[in-house]
Design a protein around this motif. Structure first.
Motif, PDB file in Angstrom:
ATOM      1  N   UNK A 133      74.586  58.140  92.792  1.00 47.18           N
ATOM      2  CA  UNK A 133      74.054  58.992  91.547  1.00 47.18           C
ATOM      3  C   UNK A 133      74.043  58.247  90.315  1.00 47.18           C
ATOM      4  N   UNK A 134      73.681  58.701  89.182  1.00 48.45           N
ATOM      5  CA  UNK A 134      73.749  58.088  88.216  1.00 48.45           C
ATOM      6  C   UNK A 134      74.855  58.058  87.194  1.00 48.45           C
ATOM      7  N   UNK A 135      76.051  57.661  87.605  1.00 49.23           N
ATOM      8  CA  UNK A 135      77.385  57.328  86.858  1.00 49.23           C
ATOM      9  C   UNK A 135      77.027  56.114  85.989  1.00 49.23           C
ATOM     10  N   UNK A 136      77.974  55.827  85.272  1.00 47.18           N
ATOM     11  CA  UNK A 136      78.139  54.809  84.240  1.00 47.18           C
ATOM     12  C   UNK A 136      78.177  53.469  85.055  1.00 47.18           C
ATOM     13  N   UNK A 137      77.223  52.518  84.903  1.00 49.23           N
ATOM     14  CA  UNK A 137      77.014  51.266  85.550  1.00 49.23           C
ATOM     15  C   UNK A 137      76.198  51.382  86.804  1.00 49.23           C
ATOM     16  N   UNK A 138      75.573  52.710  86.964  1.00 48.34           N
ATOM     17  CA  UNK A 138      74.642  52.495  88.296  1.00 48.34           C
ATOM     18  C   UNK A 138      73.465  51.719  88.238  1.00 48.34           C
ATOM     19  N   UNK A 139      73.137  50.961  89.062  1.00 47.98           N
ATOM     20  CA  UNK A 139      71.941  50.323  89.109  1.00 47.98           C
ATOM     21  C   UNK A 139      70.651  51.034  89.916  1.00 47.98           C
ATOM     22  N   UNK A 140      69.479  51.082  89.067  1.00 52.39           N
ATOM     23  CA  UNK A 140      68.697  51.960  89.554  1.00 52.39           C
ATOM     24  C   UNK A 140      67.095  51.384  89.368  1.00 52.39           C
ATOM     25  N   UNK A 141      66.137  51.883  90.175  1.00 52.33           N
ATOM     26  CA  UNK A 141      64.933  51.278  90.205  1.00 52.33           C
ATOM     27  C   UNK A 141      63.933  52.215  89.134  1.00 52.33           C
ATOM     28  N   UNK A 142      63.327  51.443  88.149  1.00 58.14           N
ATOM     29  CA  UNK A 142      62.471  52.508  87.448  1.00 58.14           C
ATOM     30  C   UNK A 142      61.087  52.527  88.318  1.00 58.14           C
ATOM     31  N   UNK A 143      60.460  53.454  87.727  1.00 56.31           N
ATOM     32  CA  UNK A 143      59.138  53.811  88.365  1.00 56.31           C
ATOM     33  C   UNK A 143      58.410  54.719  87.706  1.00 56.31           C
ATOM     34  N   UNK A 144      56.972  54.785  88.197  1.00 64.05           N
ATOM     35  CA  UNK A 144      56.168  55.746  87.373  1.00 64.05           C
ATOM     36  C   UNK A 144      56.636  57.448  87.528  1.00 64.05           C
ATOM     37  N   UNK A 145      55.884  58.146  86.712  1.00 62.91           N
ATOM     38  CA  UNK A 145      56.408  59.492  86.928  1.00 62.91           C
ATOM     39  C   UNK A 145      55.704  60.131  88.362  1.00 62.91           C
ATOM     40  N   UNK A 146      56.220  61.451  88.378  1.00 57.76           N
ATOM     41  CA  UNK A 146      55.716  62.055  89.362  1.00 57.76           C
ATOM     42  C   UNK A 146      54.417  62.463  89.411  1.00 57.76           C
ATOM     43  N   UNK A 147      53.734  62.675  88.554  1.00 61.03           N
ATOM     44  CA  UNK A 147      52.278  63.172  88.590  1.00 61.03           C
ATOM     45  C   UNK A 147      51.327  62.004  88.991  1.00 61.03           C
ATOM     46  N   UNK A 148      51.653  60.908  88.773  1.00 67.51           N
ATOM     47  CA  UNK A 148      51.057  59.576  89.513  1.00 67.51           C
ATOM     48  C   UNK A 148      51.607  58.967  90.593  1.00 67.51           C
ATOM     49  N   UNK A 149      52.854  59.490  91.107  1.00 68.84           N
ATOM     50  CA  UNK A 149      53.707  58.601  91.683  1.00 68.84           C
ATOM     51  C   UNK A 149      54.596  59.790  92.603  1.00 68.84           C
ATOM     52  N   UNK A 150      53.844  60.522  93.285  1.00 66.28           N
ATOM     53  CA  UNK A 150      54.647  62.000  94.035  1.00 66.28           C
ATOM     54  C   UNK A 150      55.672  61.424  94.965  1.00 66.28           C
ATOM     55  N   UNK A 163      70.947  63.981  85.015  1.00 67.04           N
ATOM     56  CA  UNK A 163      69.487  64.897  85.220  1.00 67.04           C
ATOM     57  C   UNK A 163      68.538  63.869  85.901  1.00 67.04           C
ATOM     58  N   UNK A 164      69.110  62.480  85.992  1.00 68.23           N
ATOM     59  CA  UNK A 164      68.232  61.550  86.724  1.00 68.23           C
ATOM     60  C   UNK A 164      68.556  61.675  88.345  1.00 68.23           C
ATOM     61  N   UNK A 165      69.444  62.213  88.627  1.00 68.30           N
ATOM     62  CA  UNK A 165      70.043  62.156  90.131  1.00 68.30           C
ATOM     63  C   UNK A 165      68.978  62.796  91.126  1.00 68.30           C
ATOM     64  N   UNK A 166      69.033  62.333  92.261  1.00 66.72           N
ATOM     65  CA  UNK A 166      67.973  62.679  93.316  1.00 66.72           C
ATOM     66  C   UNK A 166      66.339  62.563  92.837  1.00 66.72           C
ATOM     67  N   UNK A 167      66.151  61.738  91.722  1.00 63.78           N
ATOM     68  CA  UNK A 167      64.931  61.586  91.348  1.00 63.78           C
ATOM     69  C   UNK A 167      64.311  60.086  91.498  1.00 63.78           C
ATOM     70  N   UNK A 168      65.294  59.136  91.180  1.00 65.63           N
ATOM     71  CA  UNK A 168      65.310  57.913  91.228  1.00 65.63           C
ATOM     72  C   UNK A 168      66.164  56.971  92.250  1.00 65.63           C
ATOM     73  N   UNK A 169      65.838  55.798  92.728  1.00 68.71           N
ATOM     74  CA  UNK A 169      66.546  55.255  93.558  1.00 68.71           C
ATOM     75  C   UNK A 169      67.660  54.499  93.092  1.00 68.71           C
ATOM     76  N   UNK A 170      68.843  54.795  93.274  1.00 69.24           N
ATOM     77  CA  UNK A 170      70.392  54.144  92.814  1.00 69.24           C
ATOM     78  C   UNK A 170      70.511  53.108  93.985  1.00 69.24           C
TER      79      UNK A 170
END
Length: 281
Positions: free
Chosen positions: A119-136, A236-243
């Motif tokens: 999950x998105x705790x302090x120091x988590x490394x995650x991948x950026x991505x395009x929004x859900x509307x163009x990247x479901x 609020x980013x949890x379960x939406x972006x790959x950590x």
């Protein structure tokens, strides 16, 4: 080319690393077989570890490190109490004040969300991505990443956020189920079959609640509660972006980077440059 945006990253087996963040001391350990990467930047050095449970992201990141893709680029997007973002391979020697951050590497990486373990705790490394509307499918950028800074949360605020996010997810599930019964609903309404409509609604609500139980938008675990209330993060980013990893050393450097002065595009006024990235373990 669409700009990658966000709605809105590791210690050796011989022992745990201690890290400091605003006077606090805590530890992050590395399991046997985990990969550790050293970032040397103009703001100082930090280390991250890569999770083996996200193998596609791990292997892709290792490839980019070996290819020296990240060397010489800048942290092009910095938002205090949220995150610091880098990975645009074209963000090199871009004159101050000019926009950057839209570059990519020509491919995406399949989503590997391992939630609620990561999950998105302090120091988590995650991948950026395009929004859900163009990247479901929530596929990740092939190169852009962010490191969470975030802020501390109280338990009541976390519980409110949990309810808020799950209520929104429940509505999405209900609307989807309702859409699949569209013709039946129209027919029952025309027939003024109130009892049957009520029974159908009860069935759809039960199905939506079952789906939410199987895949909640946000669910507070004891580990999350501890991290979010003591270290901070961006739940609020949890379960939406790959950590796919986390910082294990150099937390003070991450904190320093988030404090830099930025322009209206959230680009640091004085570049924070990634000088060298190397595999340590």
């Amino acid at each position: 080319m669409k700009k990658i945006v966000l709605f809105l990253l590791l210690a050796l087996t011989m022992g745990a690393c201690k890290a400091e963040k605003k006077g606090e001391v805590y530890t992050r350990s590395v399991a046997e077989g985990e990969t550790v990467v050293l970032f040397e930047t103009s703001a100082g050095n930090f280390k991250v570890k890569l999770y083996n449970e996200t193998p596609k992201h791990r292997d892709n990141f290792i490839k980019l490190v070996k290819d020296k893709t990240y060397e010489g680029i800048i942290f092009h997007r910095v938002i205090k109490s949220f995150m610091i973002q880098a990975g645009d391979p074209t963000a090199k020697n871009v004159p101050p004040g000019e926009a950057c951050g839209a570059g990519d590497i020509g491919y995406t990486v399949p989503c590997e969300i391992v939630y609620p373990k990561y999950y998105h705790k302090f120091g988590a490394l995650a991948a950026a991505r395009e929004n859900d509307d163009v990247n479901p499918k929530r596929e990740s950028s092939g190169c852009q990443f962010y490191i969470v800074t975030g802020q501390k949360w109280t338990q009541p605020k976390l519980e409110f956020k949990e309810k808020e996010l799950n209520d929104a997810r429940l509505k999405v599930y209900f609307d989807s189920i309702s859409a699949s019964h569209h013709d039946e609903i129209v027919s029952l309404r025309k027939a003024k079959a109130v009892d049957k409509l009520s029974a159908l609604q009860d069935t759809m609500e039960a199905q939506a609640k079952q789906k939410l139980q199987e895949n909640p938008a946000f669910k507070i675990t004891p580990e999350m509660l501890k991290d979010y209330t003591t270290l901070g993060g961006t739940p609020h980013l949890d379960n939406a972006y790959t950590v796919f990893g986390e910082v294990i050393e150099g937390f003070d450097v991450i904190n320093d980077i988030q404090q830099v002065r930025t322009d209206r595009r959230n680009r640091p006024v004085d570049d924070v440059t990634i000088i060298k990235v190397s595999l340590v373990q």
